[in-house]
Design a protein around this motif. Structure first.
Motif, short mmCIF file in Angstrom:
data_model
loop_
_atom_site.label_atom_id
_atom_site.label_comp_id
_atom_site.label_asym_id
_atom_site.label_seq_id
_atom_site.Cartn_x
_atom_site.Cartn_y
_atom_site.Cartn_z
N ARG A 1 -61.58 -37.09 34.05
CA ARG A 1 -60.90 -38.38 33.95
C ARG A 1 -61.60 -39.39 34.85
O ARG A 1 -61.91 -39.07 36.00
CB ARG A 1 -59.45 -38.27 34.43
CG ARG A 1 -58.52 -37.49 33.56
CD ARG A 1 -57.08 -37.59 34.09
NE ARG A 1 -56.21 -36.66 33.41
CZ ARG A 1 -56.03 -35.40 33.77
NH1 ARG A 1 -56.64 -34.92 34.84
NH2 ARG A 1 -55.22 -34.61 33.08
N VAL A 2 -61.80 -40.59 34.33
CA VAL A 2 -62.30 -41.70 35.13
C VAL A 2 -61.07 -42.48 35.61
O VAL A 2 -60.24 -42.88 34.79
CB VAL A 2 -63.24 -42.62 34.32
CG1 VAL A 2 -63.66 -43.83 35.15
CG2 VAL A 2 -64.46 -41.84 33.85
N LEU B 1 -68.30 -45.39 37.09
CA LEU B 1 -67.83 -44.59 35.96
C LEU B 1 -67.63 -43.11 36.29
O LEU B 1 -67.32 -42.31 35.41
CB LEU B 1 -68.80 -44.73 34.78
CG LEU B 1 -70.29 -44.42 34.98
CD1 LEU B 1 -70.57 -42.96 35.21
CD2 LEU B 1 -71.06 -44.90 33.78
N ARG B 2 -67.76 -42.73 37.53
CA ARG B 2 -67.65 -41.34 37.94
C ARG B 2 -66.28 -40.76 37.54
O ARG B 2 -65.25 -41.38 37.72
CB ARG B 2 -67.83 -41.24 39.45
CG ARG B 2 -68.13 -39.87 39.97
CD ARG B 2 -68.34 -39.92 41.45
NE ARG B 2 -69.00 -41.18 41.87
CZ ARG B 2 -70.02 -41.24 42.67
NH1 ARG B 2 -70.52 -40.16 43.20
NH2 ARG B 2 -70.54 -42.41 43.00
N VAL C 1 -67.71 -37.80 24.87
CA VAL C 1 -67.85 -36.37 24.61
C VAL C 1 -69.33 -36.00 24.65
O VAL C 1 -70.15 -36.61 23.96
CB VAL C 1 -67.25 -35.98 23.24
CG1 VAL C 1 -67.19 -34.45 23.10
CG2 VAL C 1 -65.87 -36.60 23.04
N LEU C 2 -69.68 -35.01 25.48
CA LEU C 2 -71.06 -34.59 25.65
C LEU C 2 -71.22 -33.11 25.33
O LEU C 2 -70.25 -32.35 25.35
CB LEU C 2 -71.54 -34.85 27.08
CG LEU C 2 -71.61 -36.30 27.50
CD1 LEU C 2 -70.41 -36.67 28.34
CD2 LEU C 2 -72.87 -36.55 28.27
N SER C 3 -72.46 -32.73 25.07
CA SER C 3 -72.81 -31.34 24.79
C SER C 3 -73.47 -30.73 26.02
O SER C 3 -74.37 -31.34 26.62
CB SER C 3 -73.78 -31.32 23.60
OG SER C 3 -74.72 -30.30 23.70
N GLN C 4 -73.04 -29.52 26.39
CA GLN C 4 -73.66 -28.85 27.53
C GLN C 4 -75.13 -28.58 27.28
O GLN C 4 -75.96 -28.73 28.18
CB GLN C 4 -72.93 -27.52 27.83
CG GLN C 4 -73.45 -26.82 29.07
CD GLN C 4 -73.28 -27.66 30.32
OE1 GLN C 4 -72.18 -28.09 30.66
NE2 GLN C 4 -74.38 -27.96 31.02
N LEU D 1 -71.62 -38.93 34.76
CA LEU D 1 -71.78 -39.71 33.53
C LEU D 1 -70.46 -40.26 33.02
O LEU D 1 -70.42 -40.86 31.95
CB LEU D 1 -72.43 -38.84 32.44
CG LEU D 1 -73.67 -38.03 32.81
CD1 LEU D 1 -74.27 -37.40 31.57
CD2 LEU D 1 -74.69 -38.88 33.53
N GLY D 2 -69.38 -40.02 33.75
CA GLY D 2 -68.08 -40.49 33.30
C GLY D 2 -67.59 -39.76 32.07
O GLY D 2 -66.88 -40.33 31.23
N ALA D 3 -67.94 -38.49 31.94
CA ALA D 3 -67.57 -37.71 30.76
C ALA D 3 -66.07 -37.43 30.71
O ALA D 3 -65.42 -37.27 31.74
CB ALA D 3 -68.34 -36.39 30.74
N SER D 4 -65.54 -37.38 29.50
CA SER D 4 -64.16 -36.93 29.27
C SER D 4 -64.14 -35.46 28.90
O SER D 4 -63.29 -34.70 29.35
CB SER D 4 -63.51 -37.73 28.13
OG SER D 4 -63.67 -39.10 28.28
#
Length: 199
Positions: A18-19, A26-27, A75-78, A98-101
Motif C-alpha cells: 500500500r502507498v 510513491l514508496r 501490478v508487477l511480475s516477479q 516502485l509503489g507496487a500494489s
C-alpha cells in the motif's frame, strides 16, 4: 457467448503493498492482505472511483481533468522485476520502491497481457488490466537512495517490464499466496493496430 475466455495461466501473489495517501513519494509498505473495493485497495493513495488525469492520458485531457480511475492498482511480475534488477546490476529490486500494489509470478511477458484481461482470486475478487504501466524517473529516485549510482538506470531497465495498471471490477480480498486465474478478451488483435500506432 462469453466475451472473456478463461485460460490455463495462473499467477501466484508473492507480494502486496500500500502507498500511504499522504506519503512523500510513491514508496509502498508491504502487506499480507489487500481489501479491494470498487474504488481500489482500501486506504491506499491511488484508490478512488475517479482521479485527476495525468501524463498517461495527456493526448486526451488537460492535466487535472476528473476522469474514471482505472489506475487504482500497480501490478508487477516477479520474473520481470528480476530482469530489471539484473539489468541494473542489483541483486533485487524491492517492489516497495516502485509503489507496487501487487506482485505476481507465473504469467510470462506479463507487462504485455492484453488490456481488459482479468485476474480473479479465490473469493471472486477480480481486477481488470487497464494498460502497460510505462516506466518513469520517480522509482529511480527511491532506488538511488538505497543504491547510489543505480537510480538513473531504472527507466531503461524497466522498459517493457514495468507491469500494468488495473482497477477493481469485483470486490473482495487478495492475500499473499493466493492464486489468480487469467481471463483474456476473446477477440482477435485489430488488423489496423500497427497503422494506428504509426499515426
Amino acid at each position: 457467448m462469453p466475451a472473456l475466455k478463461p485460460t490455463s495461466f495462473e499467477a501466484e501473489i508473492t507480494w502486496l503493498g500500500r502507498v500511504a495517501p499522504a506519503g512523500k513519494d510513491l514508496r509502498a509498505t508491504a502487506a499480507e492482505t489487500l481489501t479491494l473495493s470498487i474504488g481500489g485497495a482500501v486506504g491506499e493513495a491511488h484508490s478512488g472511483v475517479t482521479r485527476k488525469s495525468c501524463v498517461r492520458v495527456k493526448a486526451l485531457y488537460e492535466k487535472g481533468t476528473e476522469i474514471a480511475n482505472v489506475r487504482q492498482l500497480s501490478v508487477l511480475s516477479q520474473e520481470e522485476l528480476d530482469l530489471i534488477a539484473q539489468e541494473m546490476g542489483l541483486e533485487t529490486v524491492d517492489p516497495a520502491w516502485l509503489g507496487a500494489s501487487i506482485v505476481i509470478k507465473g504469467i510470462p511477458d506479463f507487462t504485455h497481457v492484453p488490456p481488459n484481461a482479468r485476474l480473479q482470486g479465490p473469493d471472486g475478487a477480480t481486477i481488470t488490466i487497464d494498460m502497460e504501466n510505462r516506466p518513469c524517473v520517480l522509482p529511480g529516485r527511491v532506488i538511488e537512495g538505497h543504491h547510489p549510482g543505480h537510480g538513473p538506470k531504472f527507466k531503461a531497465a524497466a522498459e517493457g517490464r514495468r507491469g500494468v495498471t488495473a482497477w477493481v471490477e469485483r470486490e473482495g480480498h487478495f492475500a499473499v499466496g493466493d492464486k489468480l486465474r487469467l481471463f483474456v478478451p476473446d477477440q482477435p488483435v485489430w488488423a489496423h493496430l500497427d497503422a494506428a500506432r504509426a499515426d
